[in-house]
Design an enzyme around this catalytic site. Sequence first.
Site, PDB file in Angstrom:
ATOM      1  N   CYS A 121      32.748 -38.195   8.716  1.00  0.00           N
ATOM      2  CA  CYS A 121      33.264 -39.194   9.664  1.00  0.00           C
ATOM      3  C   CYS A 121      32.533 -39.114  10.992  1.00  0.00           C
ATOM      4  O   CYS A 121      32.244 -40.144  11.620  1.00  0.00           O
ATOM      5  CB  CYS A 121      34.758 -38.979   9.900  1.00  0.00           C
ATOM      6  SG  CYS A 121      35.763 -39.160   8.428  1.00  0.00           S
TER       7      CYS A 121
HETATM    8  C1  BEZ Z   1      34.548 -35.909   6.152  1.00  0.00           C
HETATM    9  O1  BEZ Z   1      34.528 -36.855   6.927  1.00  0.00           O
HETATM   10  O2  BEZ Z   1      33.644 -35.090   6.131  1.00  0.00           O
HETATM   11  C2  BEZ Z   1      35.705 -35.763   5.181  1.00  0.00           C
HETATM   12  C3  BEZ Z   1      36.945 -36.281   5.489  1.00  0.00           C
HETATM   13  C4  BEZ Z   1      37.991 -36.100   4.611  1.00  0.00           C
HETATM   14  C5  BEZ Z   1      37.797 -35.450   3.406  1.00  0.00           C
HETATM   15  C6  BEZ Z   1      36.522 -34.959   3.102  1.00  0.00           C
HETATM   16  C7  BEZ Z   1      35.466 -35.125   3.983  1.00  0.00           C
END
Ligand code: BEZ
Length: 212
Positions: free
Chosen positions: A45
Amino acid sequence: MAIRLGDEAPNFTAETTEGTINFHEWLGDSWGILFSHPKDFTPVCTTELGTVAKIMPELKRRGVKVIAISVDPLDSHRSWIHDINETQCTTVNYPIIADPDKKVATLYDMIHPNAIDNMTVRSVFIIGPDKKVKLTLTYPASCGRNFDELLRVVDALQLTAQYKVATPANWKDGEDCIITPSVDDEEAKTLFPKGFRTVKPYLRYTPQPNKV
Ligand code: BEZ
């Protein structure tokens, strides 16, 4: 119920990092992209939100407003923005909706409990100036989105909203388009003065009409 192409984008009022926003009023006459991320302070994210900040000039050039959402609260978003700016060498320059009660996430069916519990998946809604949904995408949490593809799709959506054309596989701005089958050859001669080439009666290519 899932939101389908052609549906009116559901309206809402929500707290964001840029103040309280009524979605439809905020969109005004612009195109819009609403995209969800599962959780603040997560690696994928962080890269996605930084990438969107960096392509803001390209989005503005196309008249597109962007708004992000996650189910984390406002103070979390505000402090995470510092990390995004620092690690992605950018400045987050668009609002992020705080949705701790999952009101907007539920309205847009962004929570897929069989995939991830209690967080949103990576949803994208592209909305036209008529407030109708023009495109939806759903990615799993593990897979960051391709924002160049979103720009490409905006180009295609804006082109096909204006001209009686469709875009072939892997089309990019500036490449030849396909004349929609509802246009017969006589009309095509008028609509596409640059001409067209017929591969099959149903497969006719013309130079992109809004390019010189
Ligand atoms: C991420 O943004 O890295 C992420 C968010 C939720 C679950 C797995 C990865």
